[in-house]
Design an enzyme around this catalytic site. Structure first.
Site, PDB file in Angstrom:
ATOM      1  N   HIS A  54      13.211 -66.239 -33.102  1.00  0.00           N
ATOM      2  CA  HIS A  54      13.620 -67.625 -33.348  1.00  0.00           C
ATOM      3  C   HIS A  54      13.862 -67.791 -34.838  1.00  0.00           C
ATOM      4  CE1 HIS A  54      12.880 -71.983 -34.086  1.00  0.00           C
ATOM      5  NE2 HIS A  54      13.621 -72.086 -33.009  1.00  0.00           N
ATOM      6  N   LEU A  55      15.113 -67.927 -35.203  1.00  0.00           N
ATOM      7  CA  LEU A  55      15.510 -68.059 -36.607  1.00  0.00           C
ATOM      8  C   LEU A  55      14.855 -66.972 -37.465  1.00  0.00           C
ATOM      9  CD1 LEU A  55      15.081 -71.941 -36.924  1.00  0.00           C
ATOM     10  CD2 LEU A  55      17.169 -70.692 -36.382  1.00  0.00           C
TER      11      LEU A  55
END
Length: 146
Positions: A54-55
């Site tokens: 995630h990111l």
């Protein structure tokens, strides 16, 4: 156990009470007063499964997992009420504010208060902090059909 008795649980007991296993278990330890309040901690290392997917350039804890950490903390105030062990509650409504990025190598501390629990409907609030800075806050309504 009485309503004013403070309880402390580790990951194993939290997982058992919530019926949620890692990696979806979002709290590592908790101290609570059944039917009243709780304070939990999630120790966030850069090895957490979600930071890698995630990111990854920014390494931020997903907002949905922050919400889940607040939910898990708050619902344990219900699940530890005498006569309610082993019974499940379902989220009915929530209002969330995500205020700051949550990064690795921090300790997410969540304080939750159960405001009311009548006829199977529970209302509560949870606040997440890192180093005393507010990162998220949520108001929740749970339904317990038992």
């Amino acid at each position: 156990m009485t309503a004013s008795e403070s309880l402390k649980f580790d990951t194993r007991k939290i997982s058992e009470l919530l019926q949620i296993a890692p990696p979806f278990l979002m709290i590592d330890e908790i101290e609570l007063i059944p039917g009243k309040s709780a304070k939990s901690v999630k120790y966030l290392s850069s090895d957490e499964w979600f930071f890698g997917c995630h990111l990854p350039q920014e390494m931020a804890m997903p907002g949905t997992l922050l919400i889940e950490a607040m939910l898990q903390t708050l619902v344990l105030t219900i699940y530890t009420i005498e006569g309610h062990q082993g019974k499940i509650s379902y989220i009915n409504d929530l209002k969330i504010k995500l205020l700051k990025k949550v990064a690795p190598n921090n300790n997410l501390v969540i304080c939750a208060d159960l405001l009311s629990f009548r006829r199977g409907v529970a209302k509560g609030v949870a606040k997440g902090k890192i180093d005393n800075a507010m990162v998220c806050i949520g108001e929740f309504i749970f339904i317990s059909p038992h």
